[in-house]
Design a protein around this motif. Structure first.
Motif, PDB file in Angstrom:
ATOM      1  N   LYS A   1       0.829  -1.218   0.000  1.00  0.00           N
ATOM      2  CA  LYS A   1       0.000   0.000   0.000  1.00  0.00           C
ATOM      3  C   LYS A   1       0.857   1.259   0.000  1.00  0.00           C
ATOM      4  O   LYS A   1       0.416   2.303  -0.495  1.00  0.00           O
TER       5      LYS A   1
ATOM      6  N   ASP B   1      -1.893   3.002  -3.226  1.00  0.00           N
ATOM      7  CA  ASP B   1      -3.183   2.622  -2.640  1.00  0.00           C
ATOM      8  C   ASP B   1      -4.065   1.885  -3.646  1.00  0.00           C
ATOM      9  O   ASP B   1      -5.040   1.253  -3.262  1.00  0.00           O
TER      10      ASP B   1
ATOM     11  N   GLN C   1      -4.210  -3.906  -4.659  1.00  0.00           N
ATOM     12  CA  GLN C   1      -5.092  -4.643  -3.756  1.00  0.00           C
ATOM     13  C   GLN C   1      -4.294  -5.697  -2.981  1.00  0.00           C
ATOM     14  O   GLN C   1      -3.431  -6.364  -3.549  1.00  0.00           O
TER      15      GLN C   1
ATOM     16  N   PRO D   1      -4.187  -3.078   6.121  1.00  0.00           N
ATOM     17  CA  PRO D   1      -5.076  -3.087   4.953  1.00  0.00           C
ATOM     18  C   PRO D   1      -5.462  -4.503   4.505  1.00  0.00           C
ATOM     19  O   PRO D   1      -4.627  -5.401   4.450  1.00  0.00           O
TER      20      PRO D   1
ATOM     21  N   ASP E   1      -8.169  -5.837   1.357  1.00  0.00           N
ATOM     22  CA  ASP E   1      -9.122  -5.478   0.321  1.00  0.00           C
ATOM     23  C   ASP E   1     -10.014  -6.639  -0.084  1.00  0.00           C
ATOM     24  O   ASP E   1     -11.043  -6.438  -0.718  1.00  0.00           O
TER      25      ASP E   1
END
Length: 101
Positions: A9, A13, A16, A43, A45
């Motif tokens: 990330k 951003d 994924q 994160p 996704d």
């Protein structure tokens, strides 16, 4: 996972990241992964797992395991107002097809 997801990330951003990529949909592991990454602001996704049905069990047990994993993910999504998709990234039936009922 935590270090790698953050590093990806940091590059963009738009990239994924997802996990936990467990072999067979282990609902406890998936729930702990989602809870811990949310609490630690890691994160995620999408959620992904592998599935390898046992050749000694009926095909319905394979489907039930996937259904249980999806329920855990959907419950987490609802509780946290998220929409994380789920993917099966690998599938194999080992040496032969599962028994049918």
């Amino acid at each position: 996972y935590n270090s790698t997801a953050r590093a990806i990330k940091a590059v963009s951003d738009k990239l994924q990241v997802g996990g936990p990529v467990v072999n067979h949909p282990d609902t406890t592991w998936i729930n702990n992964f989602l809870t811990d990454t949310k609490n630690d602001k890691i994160p995620v996704d999408y959620v992904v797992f592998h599935s390898y049905p046992q050749t000694t069990q009926p095909l319905s047990s394979f489907k039930n395991g996937i259904d249980e994993a999806i329920q855990v993910i959907e419950s987490f999504n609802t509780k946290n107002k998220l929409n994380l998709p789920a993917f099966i990234s690998e599938y194999a039936s080992a040496c032969c097809a599962p028994k049918t009922e």
